[in-house]
Design a protein around this motif. Structure first.
Motif, PDB file in Angstrom:
ATOM      1  N   THR A 138       1.378  28.625  -2.091  1.00 46.40           N
ATOM      2  CA  THR A 138      -0.014  29.066  -1.992  1.00 46.40           C
ATOM      3  C   THR A 138      -0.397  29.201  -0.526  1.00 46.40           C
ATOM      4  O   THR A 138      -0.729  28.200   0.120  1.00 46.40           O
ATOM      5  CB  THR A 138      -0.939  28.032  -2.685  1.00 46.40           C
ATOM      6  OG1 THR A 138      -0.532  27.904  -4.044  1.00 46.40           O
ATOM      7  CG2 THR A 138      -2.383  28.478  -2.640  1.00 46.40           C
ATOM      8  N   PRO A 139      -0.341  30.407   0.024  1.00 47.26           N
ATOM      9  CA  PRO A 139      -0.698  30.582   1.432  1.00 47.26           C
ATOM     10  C   PRO A 139      -2.108  30.048   1.699  1.00 47.26           C
ATOM     11  O   PRO A 139      -3.021  30.280   0.914  1.00 47.26           O
ATOM     12  CB  PRO A 139      -0.650  32.101   1.619  1.00 47.26           C
ATOM     13  CG  PRO A 139       0.277  32.592   0.558  1.00 47.26           C
ATOM     14  CD  PRO A 139       0.076  31.671  -0.610  1.00 47.26           C
ATOM     15  N   GLY A 140      -2.240  29.323   2.792  1.00 48.98           N
ATOM     16  CA  GLY A 140      -3.534  28.735   3.149  1.00 48.98           C
ATOM     17  C   GLY A 140      -3.513  27.217   3.041  1.00 48.98           C
ATOM     18  O   GLY A 140      -4.361  26.549   3.624  1.00 48.98           O
ATOM     19  N   LEU A 141      -2.545  26.683   2.283  1.00 45.06           N
ATOM     20  CA  LEU A 141      -2.412  25.228   2.190  1.00 45.06           C
ATOM     21  C   LEU A 141      -1.293  24.763   3.112  1.00 45.06           C
ATOM     22  O   LEU A 141      -0.289  25.454   3.281  1.00 45.06           O
ATOM     23  CB  LEU A 141      -2.062  24.792   0.759  1.00 45.06           C
ATOM     24  CG  LEU A 141      -3.060  25.127  -0.345  1.00 45.06           C
ATOM     25  CD1 LEU A 141      -2.536  24.620  -1.699  1.00 45.06           C
ATOM     26  CD2 LEU A 141      -4.433  24.515  -0.059  1.00 45.06           C
ATOM     27  N   LYS A 142      -1.471  23.584   3.677  1.00 46.06           N
ATOM     28  CA  LYS A 142      -0.366  22.916   4.354  1.00 46.06           C
ATOM     29  C   LYS A 142       0.100  21.776   3.450  1.00 46.06           C
ATOM     30  O   LYS A 142      -0.696  21.244   2.680  1.00 46.06           O
ATOM     31  CB  LYS A 142      -0.820  22.381   5.717  1.00 46.06           C
ATOM     32  CG  LYS A 142      -1.159  23.518   6.688  1.00 46.06           C
ATOM     33  CD  LYS A 142      -1.591  23.010   8.045  1.00 46.06           C
ATOM     34  CE  LYS A 142      -1.815  24.197   8.995  1.00 46.06           C
ATOM     35  NZ  LYS A 142      -2.335  23.741  10.307  1.00 46.06           N
ATOM     36  N   ASP A 164      -7.408  22.900   8.584  1.00 48.52           N
ATOM     37  CA  ASP A 164      -7.130  23.574   7.314  1.00 48.52           C
ATOM     38  C   ASP A 164      -6.840  22.543   6.224  1.00 48.52           C
ATOM     39  O   ASP A 164      -6.542  21.392   6.518  1.00 48.52           O
ATOM     40  CB  ASP A 164      -5.928  24.514   7.499  1.00 48.52           C
ATOM     41  CG  ASP A 164      -6.287  25.702   8.370  1.00 48.52           C
ATOM     42  OD1 ASP A 164      -7.242  26.404   8.015  1.00 48.52           O
ATOM     43  OD2 ASP A 164      -5.639  25.908   9.413  1.00 48.52           O
ATOM     44  N   MET A 239       5.094  22.640   4.569  1.00 46.75           N
ATOM     45  CA  MET A 239       4.379  23.858   4.996  1.00 46.75           C
ATOM     46  C   MET A 239       3.466  23.482   6.132  1.00 46.75           C
ATOM     47  O   MET A 239       2.462  22.837   5.887  1.00 46.75           O
ATOM     48  CB  MET A 239       3.606  24.470   3.824  1.00 46.75           C
ATOM     49  CG  MET A 239       2.846  25.731   4.210  1.00 46.75           C
ATOM     50  SD  MET A 239       3.856  27.011   4.981  1.00 46.75           S
ATOM     51  CE  MET A 239       4.862  27.576   3.595  1.00 46.75           C
ATOM     52  N   PRO A 240       3.788  23.824   7.358  1.00 47.84           N
ATOM     53  CA  PRO A 240       5.002  24.533   7.758  1.00 47.84           C
ATOM     54  C   PRO A 240       6.211  23.591   7.740  1.00 47.84           C
ATOM     55  O   PRO A 240       6.047  22.376   7.794  1.00 47.84           O
ATOM     56  CB  PRO A 240       4.680  24.939   9.198  1.00 47.84           C
ATOM     57  CG  PRO A 240       3.731  23.886   9.687  1.00 47.84           C
ATOM     58  CD  PRO A 240       2.926  23.481   8.498  1.00 47.84           C
TER      59      PRO A 240
END
Lengths: 323, 365
Positions: A138-142, A164, A239-240
């Motif tokens: 899910t892009p936007g989560l770390k 974030d 992530m990352p």
């Protein structure tokens, strides 16, 4: 000397002391101090406005955390078990993760969602899962998943100070299994996206993270007895994730075994393996092998056998060495 | 039904209405709004209606990919904008609320830039049309996932309460949203916390095509407030002043620490659900014709005309003026440069993560 779960509580206290915008919320986090005692002592110290017992609703917990974060607080929400995040999953995916992007960078949600995860505690399929792939996808989560008390402190601080949303997974079968000295420094942080080399070695690389680090370390000990020298990397952050270190170390030795207890298909290690194959294929002496949980719901009776234990790791190592 | 202006009784059986179809003030208290504000309310309703019509034209000419018309909802939406303190309170609207955000002060250029996916959109053309957002005006950026904005609305309200900021949240949604788990999770939490939030359900009795009676077994939405420990008010959503006075009381009660309220504005959706919907499949022309008899604009216009505050001439002048404004904005937008390709990769995180930077570099060279 302190355990992972003690470190969570102490780190939260330090961060709440440092920054009055930091609040803790979740089920039983108040007087009870959390069902695992990860918020022990916070209620007495900071009171009900900053240590908030919420209704039994993960959608309310995560969704409200988004609103609090947008309004200027720094909420640290506890989901009692990672298995119960799903009623709040839409809030993570549709709201938290996309808020910065969909508002063109004008709104953001600096928040942490903590959740104990992983098996080996006789919890069956609803108290044992490792849902990190959902979050990483899910892009936007770390996404962070430490395996030691010191990393828990350093990464939790970084996560709370991050701008974030961070999903902070905690290896619950290691909550009280490991004790170590943790740096006293209230500003001790560990950056997201930096792996830790736990042990250097010359024959092959073992990569893991979270709860599976324990079995991976055991496997490395066994290998040492057989005069096989394994390098052990703890990803710590998914992530990352630290592709640079992984590629460099794997290229050096050419052999790698990847260990993670979530199901085999689209296990986070599938991503690591794909990157290794795409980017350093010529350096490889054997195909990267994954040792993971199975593509079944987490079982109850076979609680330990489901986990990628030392024996399964050793079998994979043998294949990689003999390739 | 109504004790006095500052004390509407909740759980009323008949919707609260303050002006009749003929535009007569029927309330047992005096309307204390200044003439200018009354006129502004009507002008905003009219502008919202014209905006809707313009959106549909833009969609048909290929300049917008999607429209969710708000015609029929104007009274509730404009009233909500007047009930809150602009720039202090926060709005968490849904995708049919451009009338509300416009009346709150969202500049037309920002609205048209958003719906046409322009480079001038403050949200960088990241969302499909009908998703308002304004950091300056405290308008929480829209999300398509139905009811998903309601838990964040409650979180913001809890933050306001514990930090004693004196602010209030107003969040709006349709009747379909009340069936979502997020609605329950959020309003339940708000009730337990006594959070300063007003829940506004714009009930048009249709979730795309699904009738209200298939949405809930309850006689109305307002009554659900009882179970959440807050007052619920049933309001004639075609009466802008009824909506205003009820919402304003709820907002100020929230500010005074009296906790949340639920307001159900019974509105009508004159258009299809969206430009991708054909409502003739599930409702008749006659039905629609009947609804239009209760047009909220007609009622407010008659009210103003009865007071000598509005005339045919005013109507024509205002229409001409606002349509001219729309056209000027559309012309400006036509001259804007294309949305840069590289914007696709920005704002996922505060700082671009290495793997996204790699993907960007790979793609753009």
């Amino acid at each position: 000397m302190q355990t992972i779960v003690q470190t969570v509580a102490r780190t939260l206290a330090e961060e709440m002391q440092r920054d009055e915008r930091v609040v803790v919320m979740g089920e039983d986090v108040g007087k009870r101090g959390g069902v695992f005692l990860a918020t022990e002592g916070l209620f007495d110290k900071f009171g009900p406005d900053r240590v908030m017992d919420t209704p039994l609703s993960e959608a309310a917990i995560i969704g409200a955390a988004v609103g609090m974060a947008v309004h200027g607080l720094r909420p640290v929400a506890e989901i009692q078990f990672a298995d119960y995040v799903f009623p709040g999953f839409d809030q993570l995916v549709s709201q938290a993760a996309k808020l910065r992007y969909r508002s063109g960078g004008t709104f953001n949600a600096p928040m942490v969602v903590r959740m104990p995860a992983g098996g080996g505690v006789k919890g069956g399929h609803h108290h044992s899962q490792n849902p990190e792939t959902h979050f990483v996808h899910t892009p936007g989560l770390k996404v962070v998943y430490p395996s030691t008390p010191s990393d828990t402190k350093g990464l939790l601080k970084t996560a709370i100070r991050d701008e974030d949303p961070v999903v902070f997974m905690e290896p619950k079968r290691l909550y009280r299994a490991i004790k170590e000295e943790v740096p006293d420094d209230p500003d001790f942080t560990v950056p997201l996206g930096k792996a830790k080399i736990r042990q250097t070695g010359d024959d092959l690389v073992l990569i893991s993270y979270g709860g599976s680090m324990a079995e991976t370390a055991k496997a490395a000990e066994e290998l040492a007895k057989q005069q096989i020298s394994a390098e052990v990397i703890d990803l710590r952050s998914l992530m990352p994730w630290d592709k640079e270190t992984v590629l460099e170390r794997v290229a050096r030795l050419g052999r790698v075994v990847l260990v993670s207890e979530s199901p085999y298909t689209l296990n986070f290690m599938s991503e690591v393996s794909a990157c290794i194959c795409e980017e350093i294929l010529d350096s490889l002496l054997a195909p990267p092998l994954r040792v993971t949980g199975f593509d079944t719901p987490y079982p109850y009776a076979q609680d330990r056998e489901y986990l990628p234990g030392p024996n399964r790791i050793l079998r994979a190592v043998q294949k990689v060495l003999e390739y | 039904m109504i004790a006095d202006k500052q004390n509407f009784s909740p759980f009323n059986e008949e919707p609260i209405s303050l002006i009749s179809q003929a535009g007569e003030w029927t309330a047992p208290f005096a309307c204390d709004l200044k003439d200018e504000q009354l006129k502004t309310m009507y002008q905003q309703m009219l502008a919202a209606r014209l905006m809707d019509e313009r959106f549909i034209k833009l969609q048909r000419s290929g300049k917008m990919s999607f429209v969710a018309p708000h015609s029929g909802h104007e009274a509730a939406q404009i009233a909500a904008a007047h009930a809150v303190r602009v720039g202090t309170d926060w709005l968490f609207p849904y995708y049919r609320d451009y009338g509300m955000t416009y009346a709150l002060g969202e500049p037309l250029i920002e609205i048209f830039a958003q719906v046409t996916g322009s480079r001038l959109d403050t949200a960088k053309a990241r969302q499909m049309p009908m998703h308002p957002s304004s950091k300056e005006l405290n308008i929480f950026t829209g999300a398509s996932a139905i009811a998903s904005h309601i838990p964040p609305a409650v979180g913001a309200a809890i933050s306001m309460k514990i930090r004693e900021t004196g602010q209030v949240v107003l969040t709006s949604f349709g009747d379909g949203a009340t069936s979502e788990g997020d609605f329950h999770a959020a309003i339940n939490y708000a009730g337990a916390q006594g959070a300063p939030v007003v829940f506004l359900c714009e009930n048009n009795r249709l979730a795309i095509s699904v009738d209200f009676n298939k949405q809930t077994g309850a006689e109305n939405i307002a009554i659900k407030a009882k179970a959440y420990g807050m007052p619920g008010y049933l309001v004639d959503g075609m009466d802008v002043l009824a909506c205003y006075y009820v919402l304003q009381e709820c907002v100020e009660n929230a500010r005074a620490g009296l906790g949340p309220s639920l307001v159900e504005a019974q509105v009508q959706r004159f258009g299809a659900h969206s430009s991708a919907d054909d409502d003739s499949i599930y409702r008749s022309k006659e039905e629609l014709e009947q609804m239009r008899q209760r047009d909220p604009l007609l009622r407010m216009r008659r009210f103003l005309e009865n007071q000598g505050l509005w005339s045919e001439r005013d109507e024509n002048l205002f229409k001409k003026e606002i349509l001219g404004e729309f056209q000027a904005i559309i012309d400006t937008l036509a001259e804007a440069e294309k949305v840069p390709l590289e914007w696709m990769f920005d704002d996922v995180y505060a700082e671009m993560l290495p793997h996204i930077a790699e993907q960007k570099k790979d793609f753009l060279g």
